[in-house]
Design a protein around this motif. Structure first.
Motif, PDB file in Angstrom:
ATOM      1  N   TRP A   1       0.973  -1.219   0.012  1.00 19.58           N
ATOM      2  CA  TRP A   1       0.096   0.171  -0.016  1.00 19.58           C
ATOM      3  C   TRP A   1       0.872   1.241   0.089  1.00 19.58           C
ATOM      4  N   GLU A   2       0.845   1.979  -0.985  1.00 20.64           N
ATOM      5  CA  GLU A   2       1.577   3.200  -1.261  1.00 20.64           C
ATOM      6  C   GLU A   2       1.377   4.097  -0.016  1.00 20.64           C
ATOM      7  N   SER A   3       0.047   4.289   0.471  1.00 21.76           N
ATOM      8  CA  SER A   3      -0.325   5.229   1.504  1.00 21.76           C
ATOM      9  C   SER A   3       0.591   5.005   2.815  1.00 21.76           C
ATOM     10  N   ARG A   4       0.650   3.478   3.037  1.00 23.05           N
ATOM     11  CA  ARG A   4       1.346   3.001   4.247  1.00 23.05           C
ATOM     12  C   ARG A   4       2.573   2.524   4.099  1.00 23.05           C
ATOM     13  N   GLN A   5       3.384   3.012   3.058  1.00 24.77           N
ATOM     14  CA  GLN A   5       4.622   2.316   2.927  1.00 24.77           C
ATOM     15  C   GLN A   5       6.015   2.896   3.655  1.00 24.77           C
ATOM     16  N   THR A   6       6.963   2.104   3.845  1.00 27.71           N
ATOM     17  CA  THR A   6       8.095   2.769   4.506  1.00 27.71           C
ATOM     18  C   THR A   6       9.281   2.385   3.401  1.00 27.71           C
ATOM     19  N   GLU A   7      10.219   2.944   3.383  1.00 29.11           N
ATOM     20  CA  GLU A   7      11.283   2.883   2.706  1.00 29.11           C
ATOM     21  C   GLU A   7      12.497   2.844   3.268  1.00 29.11           C
ATOM     22  N   ARG A   8      13.665   2.069   2.387  1.00 28.28           N
ATOM     23  CA  ARG A   8      15.242   1.805   3.065  1.00 28.28           C
ATOM     24  C   ARG A   8      15.702   2.057   1.730  1.00 28.28           C
ATOM     25  N   LEU A   9      16.874   2.845   1.843  1.00 33.88           N
ATOM     26  CA  LEU A   9      17.695   2.989   0.735  1.00 33.88           C
ATOM     27  C   LEU A   9      18.588   1.995   0.356  1.00 33.88           C
ATOM     28  N   MET A  10      18.772   1.697  -0.934  1.00 32.63           N
ATOM     29  CA  MET A  10      19.528   0.466  -1.499  1.00 32.63           C
ATOM     30  C   MET A  10      20.466   1.190  -2.534  1.00 32.63           C
ATOM     31  N   GLY A  11      21.782   1.653  -1.898  1.00 37.68           N
ATOM     32  CA  GLY A  11      22.511   2.201  -3.146  1.00 37.68           C
ATOM     33  C   GLY A  11      21.841   3.250  -3.653  1.00 37.68           C
ATOM     34  N   GLN A  12      21.856   3.608  -5.091  1.00 33.89           N
ATOM     35  CA  GLN A  12      21.180   4.521  -5.917  1.00 33.89           C
ATOM     36  C   GLN A  12      19.810   4.393  -5.980  1.00 33.89           C
ATOM     37  N   GLY A  13      19.105   3.057  -5.366  1.00 37.54           N
ATOM     38  CA  GLY A  13      17.736   2.976  -5.458  1.00 37.54           C
ATOM     39  C   GLY A  13      17.120   2.842  -4.045  1.00 37.54           C
ATOM     40  N   ARG A  14      15.964   2.062  -4.018  1.00 43.13           N
ATOM     41  CA  ARG A  14      15.445   2.129  -2.677  1.00 43.13           C
ATOM     42  C   ARG A  14      14.659   0.742  -2.510  1.00 43.13           C
ATOM     43  N   VAL A  15      14.113   0.332  -1.318  1.00 41.37           N
ATOM     44  CA  VAL A  15      13.411  -0.562  -0.973  1.00 41.37           C
ATOM     45  C   VAL A  15      12.209  -0.429  -0.552  1.00 41.37           C
TER      46      VAL A  15
END
Length: 277
Positions: free
Chosen positions: A96-110
């Motif tokens: 769910w984009e509205s509830r998402q969390t992120e973590r950096l992955m080099g130049q990208g992210r998870v």
């Protein structure tokens, strides 16, 4: 007695041993018919949503490829059910984009649901212009460094360290039993080692299949994304050319104004001299 992680691992890798674990590729549709990325719920307006390029799936889940409006590729792993009827909630099945969390992955992210970095739907988000080699390298590094169960079950080829460790452990255990004269147990351990080797072969086959689909998805994104947005380097080069062209035009206009001023000045001097005569 040996390699006691067997009980912990078996439910996660067991689905690869049966026909329900065979992946089927779903062909992409035309640009006008593209749907939202499978397993991803977005709150954005239609034109800004991640659109699916292609996906492959089996009875247990889906791995889907999609692109955002900038041409960045997203690879999302989600589950429908788990081996041996392990429970899975509706929240875990979808990102769910509205509830998402992120973590950096080099130049990208998870990307994962809040509190779901270890379990549930999970996505790798790459930058426009990233190569297949860069994407695979980052995903493997992340999968090796972090425990994410959905990725481990749906994309086991990203990190086969556990399988390799178990194979070596079984080989050593079989050798020890043989040295002790316990041929029966040595034979049983060799059978387990052969099963582990089959899993590793399946991982290699699946990685080859995944790479083919990744290249296909990248090509589709390239065809549908304006060239200027595909490569950050190309964009910077074009912007530099445009800026230099504008500066040159400005210099030319200033030179023209100076020439006109000199011409007017010379004409004024000539007129005054004529009047004196």
């Amino acid at each position: 007695m040996f390699c006691q992680q067997e009980k912990k691992r078996q439910p996660s890798s067991g689905w690869r041993r049966n026909s329900e674990g065979i992946f089927q590729a779903k062909t992409s549709v035309s640009k006008e018919q593209k749907k939202d990325l499978a397993g991803y719920v977005s709150y954005r307006e239609e034109r800004k949503r991640v659109k699916e390029s292609l996906r492959f799936e089996n009875s247990y889940g889906t791995v889907a490829f999609g692109a955002d409006e900038r041409g960045g590729l997203m690879i999302l792993a989600s589950e429908k059910r788990r081996h041996n009827s392990q429970g899975i909630t509706e929240k875990e099945k979808t990102l769910w984009e509205s509830r998402q969390t992120e973590r950096l992955m080099g130049q990208g992210r998870v990307i994962a649901n809040a509190g779901g970095l270890k379990e549930g739907a999970f996505a790798f988000q790459h930058q426009p212009g990233d190569s297949r080699f860069e994407m695979m390298k980052r995903m493997k590094q992340y999968a090796s460094a972090h425990e994410q169960e959905t990725v481990r079950r749906m994309m086991p080829f990203l990190s086969d360290k556990e399988d390799l460790d178990r194979k070596r452990c079984l080989e050593e255990a079989a050798r020890t039993m043989r040295e002790r004269g316990k041929e029966f147990w040595a034979g049983e351990l060799n059978l387990a080692r052969e099963n582990e080797e089959q899993l590793l072969q399946q991982n290699r086959q699946m990685e080859s299949f995944f790479n083919q689909k990744l290249v296909q998805a990248m090509n589709e994104v390239k065809m549908e994304t304006p060239q200027i947005s595909r490569s950050p380097f190309l964009m910077s080069q074009l912007m530099s050319i445009l800026v230099n062209a504008l500066l040159d035009q400005q210099d030319e206009k200033e030179d023209e104004k100076k020439d006109e001023a000199k011409t007017d000045e010379n004409n004024g001097v000539s007129d005054s001299e004529s009047e004196k005569k």
